[in-house]
Design an enzyme around this catalytic site. Structure first.
Site, PDB file in Angstrom:
ATOM      1  N   ASN A   9       0.858  -1.193   0.000  1.00  0.00           N
ATOM      2  CA  ASN A   9       0.000   0.000   0.000  1.00  0.00           C
ATOM      3  C   ASN A   9       0.892   1.239   0.000  1.00  0.00           C
ATOM      4  O   ASN A   9       1.456   1.590   1.022  1.00  0.00           O
ATOM      5  CB  ASN A   9      -0.897  -0.034   1.253  1.00  0.00           C
ATOM      6  CG  ASN A   9      -1.676   1.266   1.422  1.00  0.00           C
ATOM      7  OD1 ASN A   9      -1.869   2.015   0.470  1.00  0.00           O
ATOM      8  ND2 ASN A   9      -2.124   1.530   2.642  1.00  0.00           N
ATOM      9  N   LYS A  11       0.034   4.270  -0.280  1.00  0.00           N
ATOM     10  CA  LYS A  11      -0.624   5.472   0.255  1.00  0.00           C
ATOM     11  C   LYS A  11      -0.410   6.630  -0.737  1.00  0.00           C
ATOM     12  O   LYS A  11      -0.354   6.398  -1.937  1.00  0.00           O
ATOM     13  CB  LYS A  11      -0.095   5.803   1.647  1.00  0.00           C
ATOM     14  CG  LYS A  11      -0.038   4.576   2.552  1.00  0.00           C
ATOM     15  CD  LYS A  11       0.209   4.902   3.986  1.00  0.00           C
ATOM     16  CE  LYS A  11       0.391   3.618   4.764  1.00  0.00           C
ATOM     17  NZ  LYS A  11       0.233   3.780   6.191  1.00  0.00           N
ATOM     18  N   HIS A  95      -9.391   1.268   5.138  1.00  0.00           N
ATOM     19  CA  HIS A  95      -8.092   1.448   5.797  1.00  0.00           C
ATOM     20  C   HIS A  95      -8.267   2.400   6.977  1.00  0.00           C
ATOM     21  O   HIS A  95      -9.078   3.331   6.917  1.00  0.00           O
ATOM     22  CB  HIS A  95      -7.076   2.006   4.786  1.00  0.00           C
ATOM     23  CG  HIS A  95      -5.669   1.971   5.307  1.00  0.00           C
ATOM     24  ND1 HIS A  95      -5.194   2.913   6.186  1.00  0.00           N
ATOM     25  CD2 HIS A  95      -4.656   1.094   5.101  1.00  0.00           C
ATOM     26  CE1 HIS A  95      -3.933   2.617   6.486  1.00  0.00           C
ATOM     27  NE2 HIS A  95      -3.586   1.518   5.840  1.00  0.00           N
ATOM     28  N   GLU A  97      -6.620   4.818   7.996  1.00  0.00           N
ATOM     29  CA  GLU A  97      -6.432   6.241   7.675  1.00  0.00           C
ATOM     30  C   GLU A  97      -7.701   6.820   7.058  1.00  0.00           C
ATOM     31  O   GLU A  97      -8.051   7.980   7.280  1.00  0.00           O
ATOM     32  CB  GLU A  97      -5.213   6.403   6.743  1.00  0.00           C
ATOM     33  CG  GLU A  97      -3.916   6.171   7.492  1.00  0.00           C
ATOM     34  CD  GLU A  97      -2.764   5.658   6.659  1.00  0.00           C
ATOM     35  OE1 GLU A  97      -2.809   5.726   5.425  1.00  0.00           O
ATOM     36  OE2 GLU A  97      -1.793   5.158   7.276  1.00  0.00           O
ATOM     37  N   GLU A 167      -5.099  -4.965  10.839  1.00  0.00           N
ATOM     38  CA  GLU A 167      -4.077  -3.941  11.023  1.00  0.00           C
ATOM     39  C   GLU A 167      -4.325  -3.183  12.330  1.00  0.00           C
ATOM     40  O   GLU A 167      -5.118  -2.233  12.350  1.00  0.00           O
ATOM     41  CB  GLU A 167      -4.122  -2.939   9.867  1.00  0.00           C
ATOM     42  CG  GLU A 167      -3.866  -3.553   8.516  1.00  0.00           C
ATOM     43  CD  GLU A 167      -3.305  -2.532   7.545  1.00  0.00           C
ATOM     44  OE1 GLU A 167      -2.244  -2.798   6.988  1.00  0.00           O
ATOM     45  OE2 GLU A 167      -3.903  -1.462   7.380  1.00  0.00           O
ATOM     46  N   GLY A 173       2.739   2.186  10.564  1.00  0.00           N
ATOM     47  CA  GLY A 173       3.695   3.270  10.343  1.00  0.00           C
ATOM     48  C   GLY A 173       4.441   3.698  11.598  1.00  0.00           C
ATOM     49  O   GLY A 173       5.061   4.760  11.622  1.00  0.00           O
ATOM     50  N   SER A 213       3.726  -2.261  10.219  1.00  0.00           N
ATOM     51  CA  SER A 213       5.190  -2.274  10.298  1.00  0.00           C
ATOM     52  C   SER A 213       5.810  -3.622   9.903  1.00  0.00           C
ATOM     53  O   SER A 213       6.803  -4.050  10.490  1.00  0.00           O
ATOM     54  CB  SER A 213       5.659  -1.834  11.695  1.00  0.00           C
ATOM     55  OG  SER A 213       5.223  -0.518  11.958  1.00  0.00           O
ATOM     56  N   GLY A 234       2.845  -0.998   4.216  1.00  0.00           N
ATOM     57  CA  GLY A 234       2.989   0.389   3.796  1.00  0.00           C
ATOM     58  C   GLY A 234       4.447   0.715   3.519  1.00  0.00           C
ATOM     59  O   GLY A 234       4.973   0.458   2.436  1.00  0.00           O
TER      60      GLY A 234
HETATM   61  C1  PEP Z   1      -0.537   0.143   5.908  1.00  0.00           C
HETATM   62  O1  PEP Z   1      -0.430   1.177   5.296  1.00  0.00           O
HETATM   63  O2  PEP Z   1      -1.560  -0.532   5.761  1.00  0.00           O
HETATM   64  C2  PEP Z   1       0.547  -0.274   6.795  1.00  0.00           C
HETATM   65  C3  PEP Z   1       0.431  -1.411   7.441  1.00  0.00           C
HETATM   66  O3  PEP Z   1       1.642   0.554   6.889  1.00  0.00           O
HETATM   67  P1  PEP Z   1       3.095   0.198   7.512  1.00  0.00           P
HETATM   68  O4  PEP Z   1       3.514  -1.113   6.915  1.00  0.00           O
HETATM   69  O5  PEP Z   1       3.974   1.328   7.117  1.00  0.00           O
HETATM   70  O6  PEP Z   1       2.910   0.065   8.999  1.00  0.00           O
END
Ligand code: PEP
Length: 251
Positions: A9, A11, A95, A97, A167, A173, A213, A234
């Site tokens: 992803n 973003k 998501h 966000e 998640e 992040g 992460s 991400g």
């Molecule tokens: C995401 O954007 O869904 C995500 C899990 O980000 P990251 O891997 O950076 O934590």
């Protein structure tokens, strides 16, 4: 055996030339689609060129959101029909966000999940608890409610094709990852929740990814768990070499 799905992803990152270079760099090196599903989830403006770049390869393209209607007076929105028309195969829905910053709700996610099936797009439905909810010991019930609402009204045939991304918001992040055991336990819980409204076969075929992460250093341990069927990634999906390591781990 459920096939693993590794989805990057991006973003709101990368300009078009960077996105195209990325797909050019990875497309010859990703494992075959029979071994692992590799999905690049890109901003809307990049989707059509990326579908063209990825054509004939084992890289599939996903969108980060969509609206649930086919067309109409919805300024600024993009429809599932438009995504399918240009060759997009997956769509990330709900998501955290989008839930936090753009007022996405379980109800709107459910409408979008139905719309994705209407247009033959595979939904990657994101669920997960906040830090406060985890501290208050509410993680299981929060995730259960999100899963039930997001998948409400689907047939068993549709349920089996859903991908859920667990998640935990506190892990996105932040560099903090759920332990592999905790992540696995929640992914198993999600499958049990699905069994409460869909048949056993559908619940066993549905895939549950972990996200938060994920990086080359922890991906193998996470994907080695019994109930983790892939990763939604991400930060570590932005560089071709680390993305390739993640995808390799999914074989
Ligand atoms: C995401 O954007 O869904 C995500 C899990 O980000 P990251 O891997 O950076 O934590």
């Amino acid at each position: 055996m459920r096939k693993k799905v590794i989805a990057g992803n991006w973003k709101m990152n990368k300009l078009l030339n960077e996105a195209e270079d990325f797909v050019t760099d990875v497309k010859g090196d990703v494992p075959s689609f029979d071994q692992v599903e590799t999905v690049v989830v890109a901003p809307f403006t990049h989707l059509h060129p990326l579908v063209q770049k990825a054509a004939g390869s084992d890289v599939k393209i996903g969108a980060q959101n969509m609206y649930h209607e086919d067309n109409g007076a919805f300024t600024g929105e993009v429809s599932p029909e438009m995504l399918k028309d240009i060759g997009v195969d997956y769509v990330v829905l709900g998501h955290s966000e989008r839930r936090e910053l753009f007022a996405e709700t379980d109800e709107s996610v459910n409408k979008k999940v139905h719309a994705s099936f209407k247009h033959n797009l595979t939904p990657i439905v994101c669920v997960g608890e906040s830090d406060e909810q985890r501290e208050a010991d509410q993680a299981s019930e929060v995730v259960e409610a999100q899963v039930k609402k997001a998948l409400e009204g689907l047939t068993n045939e549709q349920v089996q094709d859903v991908i859920i991304a667990y998640e935990p918001i506190w892990a996105i992040g932040t560099g903090k990852t759920a332990t592999a055991e905790d992540a696995n336990a929640m992914c198993a819980h999600i499958r049990n929740v699905v069994k409460s409204f869909a048949n056993e076969e559908a619940a066993n075929q549905l895939r549950v990814q972990y996200g938060g992460s994920v990086k080359p250093a922890n991906v193998e341990e996470l994907l080695g768990q019994s109930d983790i069927d892939g990763a939604l990634v991400g930060g570590a999906s932005l560089k071709a070499d680390s993305f390739l390591q993640l995808v390799e781990a999914g074989k």
